[in-house]
Design a protein around this motif. Structure first.
Motif, PDB file in Angstrom:
ATOM      1  N   MET A 111      -3.209  -5.428   8.280  1.00  0.00           N
ATOM      2  CA  MET A 111      -1.915  -5.272   7.639  1.00  0.00           C
ATOM      3  C   MET A 111      -2.096  -5.624   6.173  1.00  0.00           C
ATOM      4  O   MET A 111      -2.514  -6.747   5.867  1.00  0.00           O
ATOM      5  CB  MET A 111      -0.867  -6.180   8.290  1.00  0.00           C
ATOM      6  N   GLY A 112      -1.811  -4.675   5.308  1.00  0.00           N
ATOM      7  CA  GLY A 112      -2.097  -4.904   3.907  1.00  0.00           C
ATOM      8  C   GLY A 112      -1.101  -4.277   2.967  1.00  0.00           C
ATOM      9  O   GLY A 112      -0.291  -3.428   3.348  1.00  0.00           O
ATOM     10  N   TRP A 113      -1.166  -4.722   1.733  1.00  0.00           N
ATOM     11  CA  TRP A 113      -0.384  -4.174   0.644  1.00  0.00           C
ATOM     12  C   TRP A 113      -1.326  -3.627  -0.420  1.00  0.00           C
ATOM     13  O   TRP A 113      -2.264  -4.318  -0.842  1.00  0.00           O
ATOM     14  CB  TRP A 113       0.530  -5.229   0.018  1.00  0.00           C
ATOM     15  N   TYR A 114      -1.066  -2.391  -0.833  1.00  0.00           N
ATOM     16  CA  TYR A 114      -1.772  -1.748  -1.919  1.00  0.00           C
ATOM     17  C   TYR A 114      -0.805  -1.510  -3.069  1.00  0.00           C
ATOM     18  O   TYR A 114       0.416  -1.530  -2.882  1.00  0.00           O
ATOM     19  CB  TYR A 114      -2.344  -0.398  -1.483  1.00  0.00           C
ATOM     20  N   ARG A 115      -1.341  -1.267  -4.249  1.00  0.00           N
ATOM     21  CA  ARG A 115      -0.505  -0.865  -5.367  1.00  0.00           C
ATOM     22  C   ARG A 115      -1.222   0.176  -6.202  1.00  0.00           C
ATOM     23  O   ARG A 115      -2.451   0.235  -6.225  1.00  0.00           O
ATOM     24  CB  ARG A 115      -0.102  -2.060  -6.237  1.00  0.00           C
ATOM     25  N   GLN A 116      -0.433   0.998  -6.886  1.00  0.00           N
ATOM     26  CA  GLN A 116      -0.974   2.039  -7.725  1.00  0.00           C
ATOM     27  C   GLN A 116      -0.113   2.191  -8.971  1.00  0.00           C
ATOM     28  O   GLN A 116       1.083   2.457  -8.872  1.00  0.00           O
ATOM     29  CB  GLN A 116      -1.057   3.372  -6.978  1.00  0.00           C
ATOM     30  N   ALA A 117      -0.730   2.003 -10.114  1.00  0.00           N
ATOM     31  CA  ALA A 117      -0.078   2.224 -11.390  1.00  0.00           C
ATOM     32  C   ALA A 117      -0.399   3.635 -11.873  1.00  0.00           C
ATOM     33  O   ALA A 117      -1.416   4.215 -11.487  1.00  0.00           O
ATOM     34  CB  ALA A 117      -0.546   1.190 -12.411  1.00  0.00           C
ATOM     35  N   PRO A 118       0.451   4.224 -12.721  1.00  0.00           N
ATOM     36  CA  PRO A 118       0.204   5.584 -13.212  1.00  0.00           C
ATOM     37  C   PRO A 118      -1.175   5.723 -13.839  1.00  0.00           C
ATOM     38  O   PRO A 118      -1.577   4.904 -14.668  1.00  0.00           O
ATOM     39  CB  PRO A 118       1.310   5.793 -14.247  1.00  0.00           C
ATOM     40  N   GLY A 119      -1.911   6.751 -13.425  1.00  0.00           N
ATOM     41  CA  GLY A 119      -3.220   7.019 -13.977  1.00  0.00           C
ATOM     42  C   GLY A 119      -4.328   6.124 -13.476  1.00  0.00           C
ATOM     43  O   GLY A 119      -5.463   6.228 -13.958  1.00  0.00           O
ATOM     44  N   LYS A 120      -4.036   5.255 -12.513  1.00  0.00           N
ATOM     45  CA  LYS A 120      -5.039   4.334 -12.000  1.00  0.00           C
ATOM     46  C   LYS A 120      -5.243   4.534 -10.503  1.00  0.00           C
ATOM     47  O   LYS A 120      -4.398   5.098  -9.816  1.00  0.00           O
ATOM     48  CB  LYS A 120      -4.642   2.886 -12.285  1.00  0.00           C
ATOM     49  N   GLN A 121      -6.375   4.058 -10.014  1.00  0.00           N
ATOM     50  CA  GLN A 121      -6.680   4.135  -8.594  1.00  0.00           C
ATOM     51  C   GLN A 121      -5.813   3.153  -7.804  1.00  0.00           C
ATOM     52  O   GLN A 121      -5.443   2.091  -8.302  1.00  0.00           O
ATOM     53  CB  GLN A 121      -8.160   3.825  -8.345  1.00  0.00           C
ATOM     54  N   ARG A 122      -5.516   3.540  -6.577  1.00  0.00           N
ATOM     55  CA  ARG A 122      -4.824   2.624  -5.688  1.00  0.00           C
ATOM     56  C   ARG A 122      -5.757   1.472  -5.329  1.00  0.00           C
ATOM     57  O   ARG A 122      -6.943   1.685  -5.030  1.00  0.00           O
ATOM     58  CB  ARG A 122      -4.370   3.356  -4.421  1.00  0.00           C
ATOM     59  N   GLU A 123      -5.240   0.257  -5.377  1.00  0.00           N
ATOM     60  CA  GLU A 123      -6.054  -0.908  -5.098  1.00  0.00           C
ATOM     61  C   GLU A 123      -5.416  -1.777  -4.023  1.00  0.00           C
ATOM     62  O   GLU A 123      -4.192  -1.872  -3.923  1.00  0.00           O
ATOM     63  CB  GLU A 123      -6.274  -1.740  -6.371  1.00  0.00           C
ATOM     64  N   LEU A 124      -6.267  -2.421  -3.246  1.00  0.00           N
ATOM     65  CA  LEU A 124      -5.803  -3.368  -2.238  1.00  0.00           C
ATOM     66  C   LEU A 124      -5.427  -4.671  -2.916  1.00  0.00           C
ATOM     67  O   LEU A 124      -6.231  -5.256  -3.645  1.00  0.00           O
ATOM     68  CB  LEU A 124      -6.885  -3.600  -1.190  1.00  0.00           C
ATOM     69  N   VAL A 125      -4.210  -5.125  -2.673  1.00  0.00           N
ATOM     70  CA  VAL A 125      -3.700  -6.343  -3.277  1.00  0.00           C
ATOM     71  C   VAL A 125      -3.852  -7.537  -2.342  1.00  0.00           C
ATOM     72  O   VAL A 125      -4.306  -8.611  -2.752  1.00  0.00           O
ATOM     73  CB  VAL A 125      -2.222  -6.170  -3.681  1.00  0.00           C
ATOM     74  N   ALA A 126      -3.442  -7.370  -1.095  1.00  0.00           N
ATOM     75  CA  ALA A 126      -3.462  -8.467  -0.131  1.00  0.00           C
ATOM     76  C   ALA A 126      -3.553  -7.907   1.272  1.00  0.00           C
ATOM     77  O   ALA A 126      -3.051  -6.815   1.549  1.00  0.00           O
ATOM     78  CB  ALA A 126      -2.208  -9.332  -0.271  1.00  0.00           C
ATOM     79  N   ALA A 127      -4.182  -8.654   2.165  1.00  0.00           N
ATOM     80  CA  ALA A 127      -4.330  -8.220   3.547  1.00  0.00           C
ATOM     81  C   ALA A 127      -4.289  -9.411   4.485  1.00  0.00           C
ATOM     82  O   ALA A 127      -4.687 -10.521   4.118  1.00  0.00           O
ATOM     83  CB  ALA A 127      -5.638  -7.453   3.733  1.00  0.00           C
ATOM     84  N   ILE A 128      -3.803  -9.158   5.685  1.00  0.00           N
ATOM     85  CA  ILE A 128      -3.831 -10.150   6.746  1.00  0.00           C
ATOM     86  C   ILE A 128      -4.284  -9.448   8.015  1.00  0.00           C
ATOM     87  O   ILE A 128      -3.845  -8.340   8.318  1.00  0.00           O
ATOM     88  CB  ILE A 128      -2.460 -10.844   6.920  1.00  0.00           C
ATOM     89  N   THR A 129      -5.186 -10.076   8.757  1.00  0.00           N
ATOM     90  CA  THR A 129      -5.751  -9.479   9.953  1.00  0.00           C
ATOM     91  C   THR A 129      -5.111 -10.044  11.208  1.00  0.00           C
ATOM     92  O   THR A 129      -4.313 -10.981  11.159  1.00  0.00           O
ATOM     93  CB  THR A 129      -7.265  -9.683  10.004  1.00  0.00           C
ATOM     94  N   ARG A 130      -5.484  -9.457  12.341  1.00  0.00           N
ATOM     95  CA  ARG A 130      -4.918  -9.861  13.622  1.00  0.00           C
ATOM     96  C   ARG A 130      -5.114 -11.345  13.894  1.00  0.00           C
ATOM     97  O   ARG A 130      -4.237 -11.993  14.476  1.00  0.00           O
ATOM     98  CB  ARG A 130      -5.550  -9.036  14.743  1.00  0.00           C
ATOM     99  N   ASP A 131      -6.248 -11.872  13.466  1.00  0.00           N
ATOM    100  CA  ASP A 131      -6.525 -13.288  13.680  1.00  0.00           C
ATOM    101  C   ASP A 131      -6.034 -14.164  12.534  1.00  0.00           C
ATOM    102  O   ASP A 131      -6.433 -15.323  12.419  1.00  0.00           O
ATOM    103  CB  ASP A 131      -8.014 -13.509  13.928  1.00  0.00           C
TER     104      ASP A 131
END
Length: 115
Positions: free
Chosen positions: A34-54
């Motif tokens: 389960m994660g959050w990504y972000r993307q600014a105009p003209g930039k690649q989408r990046e992973l910001v934060a994630a949490i796993t099943r454990d």
């Protein structure tokens, strides 16, 4: 189809806080990631934060100490608490839930940090 509905974005001044929510339209069983990504105009989408099943969590270096990811299994909801926001945090934020059997994305919510 299962849909992820995001909410909580908006306009905030530098140093302010926002909490993003991502709620599944129906139950999703045993998401590994389960994660959050972000993307600014003209930039690649990046992973910001994630949490796993454990319940292990990971954060991008740029947000460590400022953002917190959490989940509420009973509500099928993932949250991103954002504090000490900076103009460079401005982006469209997307939530993602997946395991070996599915890969679901939210519609995106705009976060704008500006004075």
């Amino acid at each position: 189809q299962v849909q992820l509905v995001e909410s909580g974005g908006g306009l905030v001044q530098p140093g302010g806080s926002l909490r993003l929510s991502c709620a599944a339209s129906r139950s999703i069983f045993s998401p590994y990631f389960m994660g959050w990504y972000r993307q600014a105009p003209g930039k690649q989408r990046e992973l910001v934060a994630a949490i796993t099943r454990d319940s292990n969590t990971n954060y991008a270096d740029s947000v460590k100490g400022r953002f917190t990811i959490s989940r509420d299994n009973a509500k099928n909801t993932v949250y991103l608490e954002m504090t000490s926001l900076k103009p460079e945090d401005t982006a469209v934020y997307y939530c993602n839930l997946n395991n070996r059997d599915f890969d679901f994305w939210g519609q995106g919510t705009q976060v704008t940090v500006s004075s």
